[in-house]
Design a protein around this motif. Structure first.
Motif, mmCIF file in Angstrom:
data_model
loop_
_atom_site.group_PDB
_atom_site.id
_atom_site.type_symbol
_atom_site.label_atom_id
_atom_site.label_comp_id
_atom_site.label_asym_id
_atom_site.label_seq_id
_atom_site.Cartn_x
_atom_site.Cartn_y
_atom_site.Cartn_z
ATOM 1 N N ALA A 96 -4.688 5.909 2.970
ATOM 2 C CA ALA A 96 -5.635 4.834 2.680
ATOM 3 C C ALA A 96 -5.638 4.503 1.191
ATOM 4 O O ALA A 96 -5.671 3.330 0.795
ATOM 5 C CB ALA A 96 -7.031 5.231 3.144
ATOM 6 N N GLU A 97 -5.575 5.544 0.355
ATOM 7 C CA GLU A 97 -5.543 5.349 -1.101
ATOM 8 C C GLU A 97 -4.293 4.562 -1.507
ATOM 9 O O GLU A 97 -4.369 3.607 -2.288
ATOM 10 C CB GLU A 97 -5.562 6.717 -1.789
ATOM 11 C CG GLU A 97 -5.392 6.669 -3.289
ATOM 12 C CD GLU A 97 -5.119 8.058 -3.873
ATOM 13 O OE1 GLU A 97 -4.696 8.114 -5.034
ATOM 14 O OE2 GLU A 97 -5.324 9.070 -3.179
ATOM 15 N N LEU A 98 -3.153 4.946 -0.980
ATOM 16 C CA LEU A 98 -1.905 4.258 -1.303
ATOM 17 C C LEU A 98 -1.952 2.794 -0.884
ATOM 18 O O LEU A 98 -1.446 1.922 -1.587
ATOM 19 C CB LEU A 98 -0.722 4.941 -0.610
ATOM 20 C CG LEU A 98 -0.226 6.247 -1.198
ATOM 21 C CD1 LEU A 98 0.866 6.839 -0.311
ATOM 22 C CD2 LEU A 98 0.295 6.050 -2.622
ATOM 23 N N SER A 99 -2.547 2.520 0.275
ATOM 24 C CA SER A 99 -2.555 1.158 0.810
ATOM 25 C C SER A 99 -3.332 0.192 -0.078
ATOM 26 O O SER A 99 -3.138 -1.021 0.012
ATOM 27 C CB SER A 99 -3.124 1.145 2.230
ATOM 28 O OG SER A 99 -4.525 1.345 2.220
ATOM 29 N N ARG A 100 -4.204 0.737 -0.934
ATOM 30 C CA ARG A 100 -5.010 -0.105 -1.823
ATOM 31 C C ARG A 100 -4.521 -0.087 -3.261
ATOM 32 O O ARG A 100 -5.090 -0.745 -4.122
ATOM 33 C CB ARG A 100 -6.472 0.363 -1.785
ATOM 34 C CG ARG A 100 -7.134 0.221 -0.436
ATOM 35 C CD ARG A 100 -8.612 0.541 -0.528
ATOM 36 N NE ARG A 100 -8.861 1.926 -0.886
ATOM 37 C CZ ARG A 100 -9.054 2.904 -0.006
ATOM 38 N NH1 ARG A 100 -9.008 2.652 1.286
ATOM 39 N NH2 ARG A 100 -9.287 4.137 -0.418
ATOM 40 N N GLY A 101 -3.460 0.680 -3.525
ATOM 41 C CA GLY A 101 -3.016 0.886 -4.896
ATOM 42 C C GLY A 101 -1.974 -0.111 -5.381
ATOM 43 O O GLY A 101 -1.508 -0.979 -4.639
ATOM 44 N N PRO A 102 -1.581 0.038 -6.653
ATOM 45 C CA PRO A 102 -0.642 -0.904 -7.257
ATOM 46 C C PRO A 102 0.752 -0.864 -6.648
ATOM 47 O O PRO A 102 1.444 -1.887 -6.601
ATOM 48 C CB PRO A 102 -0.614 -0.483 -8.735
ATOM 49 C CG PRO A 102 -1.105 0.930 -8.754
ATOM 50 C CD PRO A 102 -2.051 1.054 -7.614
ATOM 51 N N VAL A 103 1.193 0.298 -6.182
ATOM 52 C CA VAL A 103 2.532 0.375 -5.596
ATOM 53 C C VAL A 103 2.580 -0.435 -4.306
ATOM 54 O O VAL A 103 3.573 -1.106 -4.016
ATOM 55 C CB VAL A 103 2.954 1.843 -5.351
ATOM 56 C CG1 VAL A 103 4.340 1.897 -4.717
ATOM 57 C CG2 VAL A 103 2.948 2.632 -6.653
ATOM 58 N N ALA A 104 1.493 -0.400 -3.538
ATOM 59 C CA ALA A 104 1.445 -1.183 -2.298
ATOM 60 C C ALA A 104 1.610 -2.674 -2.595
ATOM 61 O O ALA A 104 2.322 -3.388 -1.878
ATOM 62 C CB ALA A 104 0.137 -0.929 -1.557
ATOM 63 N N LYS A 105 0.974 -3.127 -3.672
ATOM 64 C CA LYS A 105 1.103 -4.548 -4.050
ATOM 65 C C LYS A 105 2.538 -4.875 -4.438
ATOM 66 O O LYS A 105 3.049 -5.957 -4.145
ATOM 67 C CB LYS A 105 0.152 -4.878 -5.192
ATOM 68 C CG LYS A 105 -1.318 -4.822 -4.797
ATOM 69 C CD LYS A 105 -2.213 -5.211 -5.972
ATOM 70 C CE LYS A 105 -3.679 -5.228 -5.572
ATOM 71 N NZ LYS A 105 -4.219 -3.910 -5.273
ATOM 72 N N ALA A 106 3.212 -3.933 -5.100
ATOM 73 C CA ALA A 106 4.595 -4.151 -5.523
ATOM 74 C C ALA A 106 5.572 -4.071 -4.354
ATOM 75 O O ALA A 106 6.719 -4.494 -4.486
ATOM 76 C CB ALA A 106 4.978 -3.125 -6.587
ATOM 77 N N CYS A 107 5.111 -3.538 -3.220
ATOM 78 C CA CYS A 107 5.967 -3.370 -2.048
ATOM 79 C C CYS A 107 5.667 -4.409 -0.964
ATOM 80 O O CYS A 107 5.880 -4.150 0.230
ATOM 81 C CB CYS A 107 5.802 -1.966 -1.476
ATOM 82 S SG CYS A 107 6.419 -0.658 -2.546
ATOM 83 N N ARG A 108 5.174 -5.566 -1.356
ATOM 84 C CA ARG A 108 4.840 -6.614 -0.380
ATOM 85 C C ARG A 108 6.107 -7.098 0.311
ATOM 86 O O ARG A 108 7.117 -7.398 -0.330
ATOM 87 C CB ARG A 108 4.136 -7.765 -1.086
ATOM 88 C CG ARG A 108 3.498 -8.766 -0.139
ATOM 89 C CD ARG A 108 2.635 -9.732 -0.900
ATOM 90 N NE ARG A 108 3.383 -10.293 -2.024
ATOM 91 C CZ ARG A 108 3.364 -11.579 -2.365
ATOM 92 N NH1 ARG A 108 2.630 -12.433 -1.704
ATOM 93 N NH2 ARG A 108 4.061 -12.009 -3.385
ATOM 94 N N VAL A 109 6.037 -7.197 1.637
ATOM 95 C CA VAL A 109 7.204 -7.575 2.443
ATOM 96 C C VAL A 109 7.045 -9.006 2.945
ATOM 97 O O VAL A 109 5.960 -9.401 3.394
ATOM 98 C CB VAL A 109 7.376 -6.609 3.641
ATOM 99 C CG1 VAL A 109 8.566 -7.024 4.506
ATOM 100 C CG2 VAL A 109 7.545 -5.177 3.141
ATOM 101 N N LEU A 110 8.138 -9.757 2.869
ATOM 102 C CA LEU A 110 8.169 -11.121 3.380
ATOM 103 C C LEU A 110 8.916 -11.155 4.707
ATOM 104 O O LEU A 110 9.893 -10.422 4.900
ATOM 105 C CB LEU A 110 8.886 -12.060 2.395
ATOM 106 C CG LEU A 110 8.348 -12.118 0.964
ATOM 107 C CD1 LEU A 110 9.187 -13.085 0.133
ATOM 108 C CD2 LEU A 110 6.882 -12.505 0.947
ATOM 109 N N GLY A 111 8.458 -12.016 5.610
ATOM 110 C CA GLY A 111 9.148 -12.207 6.881
ATOM 111 C C GLY A 111 10.325 -13.141 6.730
ATOM 112 O O GLY A 111 10.601 -13.674 5.655
ATOM 113 N N TYR A 112 11.037 -13.368 7.843
ATOM 114 C CA TYR A 112 12.258 -14.166 7.777
ATOM 115 C C TYR A 112 11.996 -15.617 7.382
ATOM 116 O O TYR A 112 12.903 -16.312 6.912
ATOM 117 C CB TYR A 112 13.018 -14.095 9.100
ATOM 118 C CG TYR A 112 12.334 -14.747 10.273
ATOM 119 C CD1 TYR A 112 12.619 -16.061 10.619
ATOM 120 C CD2 TYR A 112 11.406 -14.044 11.046
ATOM 121 C CE1 TYR A 112 11.988 -16.665 11.697
ATOM 122 C CE2 TYR A 112 10.773 -14.640 12.114
ATOM 123 C CZ TYR A 112 11.069 -15.951 12.442
ATOM 124 O OH TYR A 112 10.438 -16.547 13.500
#
Length: 199
Positions: free
Chosen positions: A169-185
């Motif tokens: 839960a902590e990771l999902s709200r952190g800065p790394v999660a924002k940097a790992c945003r995934v785009l669809g096709y």
């Protein structure tokens, strides 16, 4: 999280770069636990291919290394080895950061293989989910301990399921999660795996 050195049989050492993925793909006890209990299959790397066009918004590399039975993908982010962040990409149009490195993902899956059920649930509800897992797999703890030892981990030094889910839960709200945003096709951001109102 505590880490052990290689076990007495020298089977695995989670502190050695590149040590875990071969075991997830080829050690019988490990494959059995992760495929059955944690729904993570790393046995056929050539079959692990993301849907065309799915990519990171940052432009960094997104490398699938395992899949769930649903076809969902476990992926490394960026260049490097098993220390890279791991994201989960769902065929339902969701994606999210799971761990900062394969060792952390392995520990999460060992102690809380029901992590997908965690968002939005109370502690009591999560205990019920864990109980259901144990009803389906009465020997879950024994399987976990055998897999942990094969990976070079001391089962007694693993984090609690509660601690592992709190870390998720902590990771999902952190800065790394924002940097790992995934785009669809189609180039649109996928929905957060642990979005607002779910964690």
């Amino acid at each position: 999280m505590s880490r052990s050195t290689a076990n007495a049989d020298g089977i695995g050492d989670p502190d050695r770069p590149g040590a875990l993925l071969p075991l997830l793909a080829g050690h019988e006890e490990v494959v059995s636990f992760f495929a059955r209990a944690a729904d993570l299959d790393a046995t056929s790397p050539a079959d692990h291919e993301l849907e065309h066009g799915v990519r990171l918004a940052s432009g960094a590399k997104l490398e699938q290394f395992a899949r769930a039975s649903t076809g969902d993908a476990f992926c490394f982010v960026g260049e490097g080895g098993e220390e890279r962040p791991v994201v989960y990409v769902s065929l339902d149009g969701e994606a999210g950061l799971l761990a900062l490195g394969l060792p952390e993902l392995v520990r999460l899956c060992l102690v809380a293989p029901w992590w997908r059920e965690a968002p939005g649930r109370t502690a009591g509800q999560l205990r019920a989910v864990a109980d259901e897992y144990r009803e389906d797999l009465p020997d879950l703890d024994e399987r976990r301990d055998r897999a942990a030892r094969a990976l070079g981990l001391d089962p007694g030094a693993l984090p609690s399921g509660t601690a592992a889910l709190a870390r998720l839960a902590e990771l999902s709200r952190g800065p790394v999660a924002k940097a790992c945003r995934v785009l669809g096709y189609e180039g649109e951001p996928l929905d957060p795996l642990f979005g607002a109102g779910r964690t």
